[in-house]
Enzyme design. Structure first.
Site, PDB file in Angstrom:
ATOM      1  N   ARG A  50       9.550 -24.549   0.207  1.00 20.20           N
ATOM      2  CA  ARG A  50       8.764 -24.667   1.443  1.00 20.20           C
ATOM      3  C   ARG A  50       7.741 -25.790   1.392  1.00 20.20           C
ATOM      4  O   ARG A  50       7.501 -26.472   2.384  1.00 20.20           O
ATOM      5  CB  ARG A  50       8.047 -23.349   1.703  1.00 20.20           C
ATOM      6  CG  ARG A  50       9.002 -22.272   2.070  1.00 20.20           C
ATOM      7  CD  ARG A  50       8.323 -20.956   2.257  1.00 20.20           C
ATOM      8  NE  ARG A  50       9.321 -19.987   2.705  1.00 20.20           N
ATOM      9  CZ  ARG A  50       9.088 -18.702   2.871  1.00 20.20           C
ATOM     10  NH1 ARG A  50       7.886 -18.221   2.606  1.00 20.20           N
ATOM     11  NH2 ARG A  50      10.039 -17.902   3.287  1.00 20.20           N
ATOM     12  N   PHE A  57      18.507 -18.637   0.041  1.00 20.70           N
ATOM     13  CA  PHE A  57      17.162 -18.927   0.534  1.00 20.70           C
ATOM     14  C   PHE A  57      16.665 -20.170  -0.191  1.00 20.70           C
ATOM     15  O   PHE A  57      17.217 -20.553  -1.230  1.00 20.70           O
ATOM     16  CB  PHE A  57      16.254 -17.724   0.238  1.00 20.70           C
ATOM     17  CG  PHE A  57      15.733 -17.043   1.482  1.00 20.70           C
ATOM     18  CD1 PHE A  57      16.579 -16.710   2.516  1.00 20.70           C
ATOM     19  CD2 PHE A  57      14.386 -16.721   1.604  1.00 20.70           C
ATOM     20  CE1 PHE A  57      16.099 -16.069   3.651  1.00 20.70           C
ATOM     21  CE2 PHE A  57      13.888 -16.086   2.744  1.00 20.70           C
ATOM     22  CZ  PHE A  57      14.741 -15.759   3.761  1.00 20.70           C
ATOM     23  N   LEU A  85       6.851 -17.123  13.462  1.00 21.49           N
ATOM     24  CA  LEU A  85       7.750 -17.582  12.397  1.00 21.49           C
ATOM     25  C   LEU A  85       9.209 -17.629  12.852  1.00 21.49           C
ATOM     26  O   LEU A  85       9.698 -16.700  13.480  1.00 21.49           O
ATOM     27  CB  LEU A  85       7.661 -16.637  11.201  1.00 21.49           C
ATOM     28  CG  LEU A  85       8.564 -17.068  10.045  1.00 21.49           C
ATOM     29  CD1 LEU A  85       7.872 -18.098   9.183  1.00 21.49           C
ATOM     30  CD2 LEU A  85       8.990 -15.896   9.205  1.00 21.49           C
ATOM     31  N   ARG A  88       5.228 -20.152  -3.125  1.00 22.81           N
ATOM     32  CA  ARG A  88       6.055 -18.936  -3.158  1.00 22.81           C
ATOM     33  C   ARG A  88       7.455 -19.227  -2.650  1.00 22.81           C
ATOM     34  O   ARG A  88       7.625 -19.953  -1.665  1.00 22.81           O
ATOM     35  CB  ARG A  88       5.425 -17.867  -2.269  1.00 22.81           C
ATOM     36  CG  ARG A  88       6.327 -16.674  -2.055  1.00 22.81           C
ATOM     37  CD  ARG A  88       5.630 -15.571  -1.311  1.00 22.81           C
ATOM     38  NE  ARG A  88       5.543 -15.770   0.119  1.00 22.81           N
ATOM     39  CZ  ARG A  88       6.518 -15.474   0.988  1.00 22.81           C
ATOM     40  NH1 ARG A  88       7.681 -15.019   0.568  1.00 22.81           N
ATOM     41  NH2 ARG A  88       6.330 -15.657   2.284  1.00 22.81           N
ATOM     42  N   LEU A 141       8.014  -9.943  -0.372  1.00 20.53           N
ATOM     43  CA  LEU A 141       8.347  -8.529  -0.142  1.00 20.53           C
ATOM     44  C   LEU A 141       8.636  -7.855  -1.472  1.00 20.53           C
ATOM     45  O   LEU A 141       8.222  -6.730  -1.722  1.00 20.53           O
ATOM     46  CB  LEU A 141       9.562  -8.410   0.780  1.00 20.53           C
ATOM     47  CG  LEU A 141       9.302  -8.593   2.276  1.00 20.53           C
ATOM     48  CD1 LEU A 141      10.609  -8.442   3.055  1.00 20.53           C
ATOM     49  CD2 LEU A 141       8.277  -7.602   2.805  1.00 20.53           C
ATOM     50  N   HIS A 147       4.440 -22.703   6.039  1.00 18.78           N
ATOM     51  CA  HIS A 147       5.879 -22.474   6.250  1.00 18.78           C
ATOM     52  C   HIS A 147       6.404 -23.584   7.151  1.00 18.78           C
ATOM     53  O   HIS A 147       5.787 -23.904   8.169  1.00 18.78           O
ATOM     54  CB  HIS A 147       6.090 -21.100   6.900  1.00 18.78           C
ATOM     55  CG  HIS A 147       7.511 -20.645   6.861  1.00 18.78           C
ATOM     56  ND1 HIS A 147       8.503 -21.247   7.601  1.00 18.78           N
ATOM     57  CD2 HIS A 147       8.108 -19.649   6.167  1.00 18.78           C
ATOM     58  CE1 HIS A 147       9.650 -20.635   7.357  1.00 18.78           C
ATOM     59  NE2 HIS A 147       9.439 -19.658   6.485  1.00 18.78           N
ATOM     60  N   GLY A 177       0.823  -1.211   0.000  1.00 20.44           N
ATOM     61  CA  GLY A 177       0.000   0.000   0.000  1.00 20.44           C
ATOM     62  C   GLY A 177       0.856   1.260   0.000  1.00 20.44           C
ATOM     63  O   GLY A 177       0.595   2.204  -0.760  1.00 20.44           O
ATOM     64  N   HIS A 231       1.000 -19.672   6.346  1.00 22.78           N
ATOM     65  CA  HIS A 231       1.928 -18.543   6.290  1.00 22.78           C
ATOM     66  C   HIS A 231       1.584 -17.513   5.217  1.00 22.78           C
ATOM     67  O   HIS A 231       1.599 -16.317   5.464  1.00 22.78           O
ATOM     68  CB  HIS A 231       3.328 -19.113   6.022  1.00 22.78           C
ATOM     69  CG  HIS A 231       4.399 -18.085   5.938  1.00 22.78           C
ATOM     70  ND1 HIS A 231       4.669 -17.217   6.969  1.00 22.78           N
ATOM     71  CD2 HIS A 231       5.297 -17.785   4.951  1.00 22.78           C
ATOM     72  CE1 HIS A 231       5.682 -16.427   6.625  1.00 22.78           C
ATOM     73  NE2 HIS A 231       6.065 -16.737   5.394  1.00 22.78           N
ATOM     74  N   GLU A 287       0.026  -9.079  -0.970  1.00 23.58           N
ATOM     75  CA  GLU A 287      -0.444 -10.441  -0.693  1.00 23.58           C
ATOM     76  C   GLU A 287      -1.924 -10.623  -0.994  1.00 23.58           C
ATOM     77  O   GLU A 287      -2.367 -11.734  -1.300  1.00 23.58           O
ATOM     78  CB  GLU A 287      -0.140 -10.815   0.764  1.00 23.58           C
ATOM     79  CG  GLU A 287      -0.383 -12.300   1.015  1.00 23.58           C
ATOM     80  CD  GLU A 287       0.149 -12.801   2.343  1.00 23.58           C
ATOM     81  OE1 GLU A 287       1.028 -12.134   2.936  1.00 23.58           O
ATOM     82  OE2 GLU A 287      -0.317 -13.873   2.780  1.00 23.58           O
ATOM     83  N   GLN A 312       0.151 -21.341   1.517  1.00 23.75           N
ATOM     84  CA  GLN A 312       1.471 -21.907   1.816  1.00 23.75           C
ATOM     85  C   GLN A 312       1.639 -22.184   3.306  1.00 23.75           C
ATOM     86  O   GLN A 312       1.345 -21.331   4.138  1.00 23.75           O
ATOM     87  CB  GLN A 312       2.557 -20.925   1.388  1.00 23.75           C
ATOM     88  CG  GLN A 312       3.953 -21.382   1.765  1.00 23.75           C
ATOM     89  CD  GLN A 312       5.033 -20.526   1.117  1.00 23.75           C
ATOM     90  OE1 GLN A 312       5.308 -19.433   1.582  1.00 23.75           O
ATOM     91  NE2 GLN A 312       5.614 -21.018   0.048  1.00 23.75           N
ATOM     92  N   GLU A 371      13.351 -18.428   7.426  1.00 26.97           N
ATOM     93  CA  GLU A 371      14.096 -19.301   6.526  1.00 26.97           C
ATOM     94  C   GLU A 371      15.578 -18.899   6.482  1.00 26.97           C
ATOM     95  O   GLU A 371      16.444 -19.675   6.096  1.00 26.97           O
ATOM     96  CB  GLU A 371      13.481 -19.160   5.128  1.00 26.97           C
ATOM     97  CG  GLU A 371      13.966 -20.149   4.119  1.00 26.97           C
ATOM     98  CD  GLU A 371      13.006 -20.217   2.927  1.00 26.97           C
ATOM     99  OE1 GLU A 371      11.787 -20.236   3.141  1.00 26.97           O
ATOM    100  OE2 GLU A 371      13.496 -20.246   1.801  1.00 26.97           O
TER     101      GLU A 371
END
Ligand SMILES: Cc1cc2nc3c(=O)[nH]c(=O)nc-3n(C[C@H](O)[C@H](O)[C@H](O)COP(=O)(O)OP(=O)(O)OC[C@H]3O[C@@H](n4cnc5c(N)ncnc54)[C@H](O)[C@@H]3O)c2cc1C
Length: 560
Positions: A275, A116, A241, A374, A380, A231, A16, A339, A363, A229, A244
């Protein structure tokens, strides 16, 4: 109508705020609505980082990033959208850096990048393990610098459609009470995810899918809603969380026998597989009795105290506070948790939805760059790149159209509906329905899915929806009436759950986050290399299909 703007953005997280900055810089009059203060948006919880092929840690380029993303999506991602993301990502990250994002550095002063999951190169730029926090603050500074209007603590409840255009938003003013209508030439939804559909989730209480449901109620289709998803490393029992980034730095996953069990599931990538693969491996270990109190163990001890404190400071703190475990000395109990919603409001590459004047990004949107799974660090990036694009497109449209009309009947109808809810004195409290929804979604629409369980969940959700019709809000006051807004959020969530189940039953294959090992264990490109679309008609979800947009990558088997 209280006020009107060229571009009105619902949601002030990364998507936003990035959209608002861009729309303003195009010359539009912009405002944001947020049900919480912008810097408390859930983007701030992102820890691990943001993906861009900067090539600071290895030879990397946008093409490799795009291929990893296509493969990671289990070939359900739209390849033109993925190409846009990966091509624009490096410039967008440097833009954030120039605005003041304090990314972690290499020895020679460039932006550091860590490995990652399922990324062929170390491409995740990060600010220690508080990347989202840093980005949210940098973007908020830019919003303040431009003096943009923020309707803080406004709860957006309904979109206004007039003459086949979205022309505003009806909100509940959380601080003072009462309905407020804000008109706009264009509206951008950036309301984030819907993890609160599940009992075990990394998502904050605010992640209730409001924008998706508001769009759905106006007949705008939602895409790939079955793709939630899980996680693999969420802290037991809270769902907090564990990034990762831990596995990126070299942490191991162990079962009760002390085995690095991923050797049996992803022998090459091991802890850096994608994931969906790791969540299924963990769940299998747990289901087959090799778990530890319903968890597996994330072992960081061999990384040493210095590395843990320097690079994973936040993770250590979370583990100590929420699980009483210091990862320097003991492994962390983790399990899969809901997640990220790959699905959302269907948009084109500029965030435009099926309704004129309505856009979506972040999202809550499905453009779709993540397809069925994802990759960590890509969400992000999506908020920034597609937030920017939606902001630009919405401003362009608004600057070439002049009128905004909100019929009085729209607000009057909303008021009548709200009064009916608030005037009700007898009925069921929302929390019981919400808890039942979240627990049963976890049981019946989780890491693994079975036809009979999905059908059962469909009936449960239908029953809960009936009970919801008689829900009672005890608090009748105006100031910070969370009782009221939580009841409205529950209405959103129940509708989204129905959409997810409808799409999940129809997808008779296993792809990415949608795993049906009992009846359809394989990916079926012949019949299901296509997106589900769900629209709301006659009080129920209606399903249709849409082809995946392919450019140059043909589906291959995913091996890790
Ligand atoms: C714990 C965690 C860690 C993560 N780590 C990473 C990571 O390291 N890298 C990565 O790429 N991704 C990560 N993700 C995913 C990523 O952070 C999110 O997908 C992304 O930040 C969502 O941004 P957004 O702007 O779309 O929504 P959000 O940041 O959730 O913002 C939503 C906004 O909408 C507003 N809103 C919602 N409903 C209403 C309403 N009815 N009325 C008014 N306002 C409303 C909220 O107030 C808020 O301002 C992580 C996710 C979680 C949960």
């Amino acid at each position: 109508m209280e006020a009107k703007h060229d571009v009105l953005i619902v949601g002030a997280g990364c998507a936003g705020m990035r959209a608002a900055i861009e729309a303003h810089d195009q010359g539009a009059d912009v405002a944001l609505i947020s049900k919480i203060h912008p810097v408390r948006s859930h983007s701030g919880a992102a820890e691990g980082g943001i993906n861009a092929a900067l090539g600071n840690a290895s030879e990397d380029d946008p093409e490799k990033h795009a291929f990893d993303t296509v493969k990671g999506s289990d070939y359900l991602g739209d390849q033109d959208a993925i190409q846009v993301l990966c091509d624009e990502a490096p410039g967008d990250v440097y833009q954030l850096e120039h605005w003041g994002a304090v990314f972690s550095r290499t020895e020679d002063g460039r932006i550091a990048q860590r490995p990652f999951g399922a990324a062929g190169e170390p491409r995740t730029a990060y600010a220690a393990d508080i990347t989202g926090h840093v980005l949210v603050h940098v973007l908020y500074e830019q919003v303040m610098k431009r003096d943009l209007q923020v309707y803080e603590e406004y709860f957006a409840w309904q979109l206004v459609e007039h003459e086949n255009r979205c022309q505003g938003v009806i909100c509940w003013d959380l601080l003072n009470g009462g309905l407020r209508t804000i008109g706009a030439k264009t509206v951008i939804l950036a309301t984030g995810g819907a993890g609160r559909l599940y009992s075990g989730t990394t998502n904050a209480y605010a992640c209730t899918g409001d924008g998706m449901a508001m769009a759905l109620r106006l007949g705008v289709p939602l895409k790939d809603m079955e793709m939630m998803q899980f996680h693999p490393t969420t802290l037991s029992p809270t769902g907090v969380l564990i990034t990762e980034g831990c596995r990126g730095e070299g942490a191991y996953l162990l079962n009760s026998e002390g085995d690095r069990f991923l050797k049996d599931y992803a022998p090459n990538a091991m802890e850096l597989a994608s994931r969906d693969v790791i969540s299924r491996a963990e769940q299998t270990e747990i289901d087959e009795g090799r778990g530890v109190d319903g968890n597996v163990l994330l072992d960081l001890r061999h990384l040493g105290a210095e590395k843990i404190i320097e690079r994973l400071h936040g993770t250590r703190e979370l583990s100590m506070v929420f699980a009483g475990v210091d990862p320097i000395h003991d492994p962390i109990p983790v399990r899969p948790g809901a997640h990220y919603h790959m699905g959302g409001v269907e948009t084109d590459l500029d965030g435009k939805t099926a309704l004129e004047g309505l856009y979506a990004a972040g999202e809550c949107a499905c453009v779709s760059v993540h397809g069925a799974n994802r990759l960590g660090g890509n969400a992000l990036m999506e908020t920034i790149t597609f937030g920017k694009r939606a902001g630009r497109a919405a401003a362009d449209w608004a600057l070439s159209h002049t009128t905004v009309t909100v019929p009085e009947a729209a607000e009057a109808d909303a008021k009548r509906e709200l009064d009916e809810l608030l005037d009700r004195d007898d009925g069921e409290r929302p929390y019981a329905i919400r808890d039942e929804m979240a627990t049963t979604m976890h049981e019946n629409f989780g890491v693994f899915r079975r036809e009979d369980q999905m059908r059962r969940e469909g009936k449960i959700i239908a029953g809960l929806t009936e009970r919801y019709e008689r829900v009672v809000v005890d608090d009748k006051s105006d100031v910070f009436n969370n009782d009221l807004t939580q009841a409205l959020e529950l209405g959103f969530l129940l509708q989204l759950a129905a959409c997810m189940i409808e799409a999940g039953i129809a997808r008779k294959e296993s792809r990415g986050a949608h795993a049906r090992p009992h009846d359809f264990p394989d990916r079926d490109d012949e019949n299901f290399l296509r997106h589900t679309l769900v629209s709301w008609r006659d009080d129920r979800p209606e399903l249709s299909w849409e082809p995946v947009r392919m450019t140059k990558w043909q589906p291959q088997e995913r091996k890790y």
